[in-house]
Every structure is written in C-alpha cells, then in structure tokens.
Motif scaffolding. Structure first.
Motif, PDB file in Angstrom:
ATOM      1  N   VAL A 104      -2.968   9.010  -8.225  1.00 46.80           N
ATOM      2  CA  VAL A 104      -2.932   7.640  -8.397  1.00 46.80           C
ATOM      3  C   VAL A 104      -1.559   6.954  -8.061  1.00 46.80           C
ATOM      4  O   VAL A 104      -1.234   5.886  -7.825  1.00 46.80           O
ATOM      5  N   SER A 105      -0.461   7.614  -8.738  1.00 44.26           N
ATOM      6  CA  SER A 105       0.860   7.521  -8.714  1.00 44.26           C
ATOM      7  C   SER A 105       1.224   7.120  -7.102  1.00 44.26           C
ATOM      8  O   SER A 105       2.258   6.281  -6.872  1.00 44.26           O
ATOM      9  N   ALA A 106       0.584   8.087  -6.012  1.00 44.50           N
ATOM     10  CA  ALA A 106       0.990   7.734  -4.701  1.00 44.50           C
ATOM     11  C   ALA A 106      -0.014   6.854  -4.013  1.00 44.50           C
ATOM     12  O   ALA A 106      -0.042   6.950  -2.676  1.00 44.50           O
ATOM     13  N   ALA A 107      -1.008   6.153  -4.820  1.00 42.01           N
ATOM     14  CA  ALA A 107      -2.012   5.366  -4.017  1.00 42.01           C
ATOM     15  C   ALA A 107      -1.251   4.132  -3.159  1.00 42.01           C
ATOM     16  O   ALA A 107      -0.531   3.365  -3.694  1.00 42.01           O
ATOM     17  N   HIS A 137       0.337   1.592 -13.037  1.00 42.24           N
ATOM     18  CA  HIS A 137       1.539   1.076 -12.475  1.00 42.24           C
ATOM     19  C   HIS A 137       3.040   1.657 -12.954  1.00 42.24           C
ATOM     20  O   HIS A 137       3.891   1.917 -12.239  1.00 42.24           O
ATOM     21  N   ARG A 138       2.672   2.143 -14.214  1.00 39.44           N
ATOM     22  CA  ARG A 138       3.856   3.019 -14.619  1.00 39.44           C
ATOM     23  C   ARG A 138       3.958   4.213 -13.812  1.00 39.44           C
ATOM     24  O   ARG A 138       5.115   4.643 -13.405  1.00 39.44           O
ATOM     25  N   LEU A 139       2.882   4.941 -13.709  1.00 39.38           N
ATOM     26  CA  LEU A 139       2.894   6.207 -12.835  1.00 39.38           C
ATOM     27  C   LEU A 139       3.396   5.865 -11.451  1.00 39.38           C
ATOM     28  O   LEU A 139       4.202   6.590 -10.900  1.00 39.38           O
ATOM     29  N   ALA A 140       2.953   4.721 -10.907  1.00 38.22           N
ATOM     30  CA  ALA A 140       3.449   4.344  -9.621  1.00 38.22           C
ATOM     31  C   ALA A 140       4.989   4.130  -9.635  1.00 38.22           C
ATOM     32  O   ALA A 140       5.631   4.115  -8.635  1.00 38.22           O
ATOM     33  N   ALA A 141       5.566   3.695 -10.641  1.00 36.30           N
ATOM     34  CA  ALA A 141       6.849   3.305 -10.740  1.00 36.30           C
ATOM     35  C   ALA A 141       7.684   4.627 -10.950  1.00 36.30           C
ATOM     36  O   ALA A 141       9.105   4.685 -11.027  1.00 36.30           O
ATOM     37  N   MET A 163       1.004  -1.144   0.016  1.00 40.22           N
ATOM     38  CA  MET A 163      -0.077   0.065   0.140  1.00 40.22           C
ATOM     39  C   MET A 163       0.897   1.432   0.004  1.00 40.22           C
ATOM     40  O   MET A 163       1.918   1.221   0.723  1.00 40.22           O
ATOM     41  N   ARG A 164       0.746   2.275  -0.622  1.00 35.81           N
ATOM     42  CA  ARG A 164       1.814   3.398  -1.280  1.00 35.81           C
ATOM     43  C   ARG A 164       1.659   4.535  -0.537  1.00 35.81           C
ATOM     44  O   ARG A 164       0.508   5.081  -0.407  1.00 35.81           O
ATOM     45  N   ARG A 165       2.669   5.116  -0.206  1.00 38.64           N
ATOM     46  CA  ARG A 165       2.786   6.468   0.099  1.00 38.64           C
ATOM     47  C   ARG A 165       1.947   7.090   1.322  1.00 38.64           C
ATOM     48  O   ARG A 165       0.942   7.869   1.034  1.00 38.64           O
ATOM     49  N   ALA A 166       2.227   7.035   2.489  1.00 37.01           N
ATOM     50  CA  ALA A 166       1.391   7.568   3.463  1.00 37.01           C
ATOM     51  C   ALA A 166       2.430   8.853   3.828  1.00 37.01           C
ATOM     52  O   ALA A 166       2.063  10.052   3.827  1.00 37.01           O
ATOM     53  N   GLY A 167       3.657   8.325   4.207  1.00 36.56           N
ATOM     54  CA  GLY A 167       4.434   9.404   4.001  1.00 36.56           C
ATOM     55  C   GLY A 167       5.816   9.028   2.935  1.00 36.56           C
ATOM     56  O   GLY A 167       7.077   9.444   3.034  1.00 36.56           O
ATOM     57  N   GLY A 168       5.364   8.073   2.200  1.00 34.82           N
ATOM     58  CA  GLY A 168       6.429   7.685   1.217  1.00 34.82           C
ATOM     59  C   GLY A 168       6.160   6.135   0.808  1.00 34.82           C
ATOM     60  O   GLY A 168       5.456   5.621   1.798  1.00 34.82           O
ATOM     61  N   PRO A 169       6.425   5.659  -0.163  1.00 35.72           N
ATOM     62  CA  PRO A 169       6.051   4.187  -0.362  1.00 35.72           C
ATOM     63  C   PRO A 169       6.835   3.174   0.587  1.00 35.72           C
ATOM     64  O   PRO A 169       6.357   2.164   0.898  1.00 35.72           O
ATOM     65  N   ARG A 170       8.110   3.519   0.768  1.00 37.38           N
ATOM     66  CA  ARG A 170       8.479   2.596   1.812  1.00 37.38           C
ATOM     67  C   ARG A 170       7.809   2.434   3.082  1.00 37.38           C
ATOM     68  O   ARG A 170       7.823   1.408   3.844  1.00 37.38           O
ATOM     69  N   GLU A 171       7.530   3.722   3.632  1.00 30.13           N
ATOM     70  CA  GLU A 171       6.949   3.557   5.039  1.00 30.13           C
ATOM     71  C   GLU A 171       5.582   3.076   4.731  1.00 30.13           C
ATOM     72  O   GLU A 171       5.137   2.331   5.608  1.00 30.13           O
ATOM     73  N   ALA A 172       4.577   3.364   3.625  1.00 34.99           N
ATOM     74  CA  ALA A 172       3.617   2.509   3.505  1.00 34.99           C
ATOM     75  C   ALA A 172       3.552   1.151   3.486  1.00 34.99           C
ATOM     76  O   ALA A 172       2.863   0.379   4.039  1.00 34.99           O
ATOM     77  N   ALA A 173       4.435   0.630   2.526  1.00 31.69           N
ATOM     78  CA  ALA A 173       4.831  -0.804   2.541  1.00 31.69           C
ATOM     79  C   ALA A 173       5.182  -1.591   3.680  1.00 31.69           C
ATOM     80  O   ALA A 173       5.130  -2.658   3.661  1.00 31.69           O
TER      81      ALA A 173
END
Length: 283
Positions: free
Chosen positions: A260-263, A222-226, A1-11
């Motif tokens: 969406v890129s930060a979903a 998924h390309r946007l999220a990348a 799950m992506r980006r609460a404070g960033g993708p790493r934090e969310a994942a």
C-alpha cells in the motif's frame, strides 16, 4: 499514482490540474487528469473516506468492479470500492471527491460499501448527460471546474441533507481520525446506539464503526506512502500494534502495508488533493 518504478516516475505520468481557489460548497475536491503516457493503465482503487465521481472527457476510461460490471463515461463509486479497477489508455478525466455528508444530498442516495458503483446518469438522468456534454466541450480546466461546481450546487440545493446528528457523527469520526467509540457518538447526539447505527448507515453508506475504521486506515495509508515505518504508523494511528495495522490494511485493500505504501493511487495525492481541498473535510 504511485511507484511503477518509483513515485516520481508514476506521478510524472499525469498532467494534473486543480481549481485555483476553494469552491462555494465545502466538502468537494476536484482534479483534472491527463495521461501523458502511451502505456495502458490498470490500477486498483484504494478505499478513501469520500464518494468519488469520475467523468471521462475522452474515450479512454474504463472502470470495472468486483462483479465484472463495467462503466464508461461517468461513474460514481462509494467509500469502500472493493475490487474496483481503473483501466484505459490516453485518459483525460475529471475526478470529484465528495464528503459522504454532502454526497447524500448531491447524489440523492448513499452508496453502500461492497464495490457498488453506478453510472452517473443513473443518479442524475438527463442532467448528467447535459453536464457531461458541456464538460467535454469546455476549452479549459477552469471552465470544466466551473461547470461541475454549478451542477453539484444545483443538485445540492434540490437534494435532501443528512440528519444533523449524522453530520455531527461524521465530523467527529473524521476529526478523531477514526479513534472515537460509537457509544460516545450516540451519547453526544442524544440517540441510542441502534438508532445512530441505522441512520448513519442509511445516509453515509457505512456503519459508524466501519466508517471509523476507514478514516483510520486512510490516515495510516497516507503516512505509509509518506515513507513512515509500519510500526510508527500503527502507534500514531491508534492501532493496538503493527499486526493490527496489517490486518486492517489487508481487509481494506487485500495488500500488505508495504504494498500500500507504494500504491500508484496514492502517488499524486499531494498534488491533486491538497489539504485545503480534501473532500473528507465534510461540512
């Protein structure tokens, strides 16, 4: 799950388990999620070209739809779950993604778009309750995956497959990343456009045109999220221009491409849904 404070934090919120090897049935992907955070969860579900089954293995998962209906325990939602949100705390759940070609036989029905979701026991009856009990009692994720796969295989054997023409059309829609015309699909299978439209919609749950839009959107999301720019994603995904991408993303999610890129829903995709196991690979 992506980006609460960033993708790493969310994942990092999730301990994710996946099967060690592909299962017996193609078109199925499974992942186990255990919430490592004590914070409440509230996430919109982004449309994806697979039917999703979520099985709560604790007591923390709540799924709401756009009509205000709420499901607990086990829930199935379709390809375009408009307004569906996942909520809860201390979540422990098994999520299964089914190719819509496979889902028709496994579930005994297709789920229409528009936010439809149903309780798993409404489709499988007593078998759902027994399988749910076994999943909750299982001591490990490998055991849970084996139980789920066996239940899906039994349902598939007893179910009714989609028409070969519909299966071919779905494979072409997916293989082209949504960049195929309905007229071409109809010609390939030897059906009229009207017949393909009707049979595809009744068995997959969407019309061929909307299915193509969904597959194209999924690739773009998924390309946007990348981290790719909206302009480059629009070009490589087959959109007329960036405005066209923006309109399609808004239509499916109610959010901009940037949002969406930060979903949060996309942050764990590379872990939970590795390419070799993506349910949308079909049959």
């Amino acid at each position: 799950m992506r980006r609460a404070g960033g993708p790493r934090e969310a994942a990092a919120r999730w301990d994710i388990s996946t099967p060690a090897r592909p299962g017996r049935l193609p078109g199925i992907a499974m992942a186990g999620f255990r919430d490592l955070s004590t914070a409440p969860l509230d996430l919109p579900v982004i449309p994806y070209p697979a039917v999703t089954v979520a099985v709560d293995l604790g007591d923390g998962l709540i799924v709401d739809d756009v009509h205000g209906r709420q499901q607990r325990g086990g829930v199935v939602f379709g390809l375009v779950p408009d307004g569906v949100r996942v909520r809860g705390r201390n979540i422990d759940c098994l999520q299964i993604r089914l190719s819509p070609v496979l889902a028709h036989a496994v579930l005994g029905a297709s789920l229409e778009s528009g936010g439809e979701m149903v309780a798993l026991d409404a489709l499988w009856g007593r078998d759902a309750a027994r399988t749910h009990e076994r999943l909750r009692a299982a001591a490990s994720w490998p055991e849970r995956f084996a139980i789920a796969e066996a239940a899906l295989a039994r349902a598939h054997e007893a179910g009714r497959a989609v028409d070969p023409e519909v299966a071919h059309a779905w494979r072409r829609v997916e293989g082209s990343r949504g960049q195929v015309r309905v007229e071409s699909l109809a010609a390939e299978v030897g059906w009229s456009r009207k017949r393909l439209w009707a049979r595809f919609r009744s068995q997959i749950g969407l019309t061929p045109k909307r299915a193509a839009r969904l597959v194209r959107f999924d690739h773009a999301a998924h390309r946007l999220a990348a981290g790719h720019s909206a302009g480059s994603v629009a070009v490589e995904s087959g959109y007329a221009d960036q405005s066209h991408l923006h309109r399609d993303v808004m239509a499916f999610t109610g959010a901009t491409p940037t949002a969406v890129s930060a979903a949060p829903w996309l942050a764990v995709d590379d872990v939970a849904w590795a390419v070799r196991g993506r349910a949308s690979s079909g049959l």
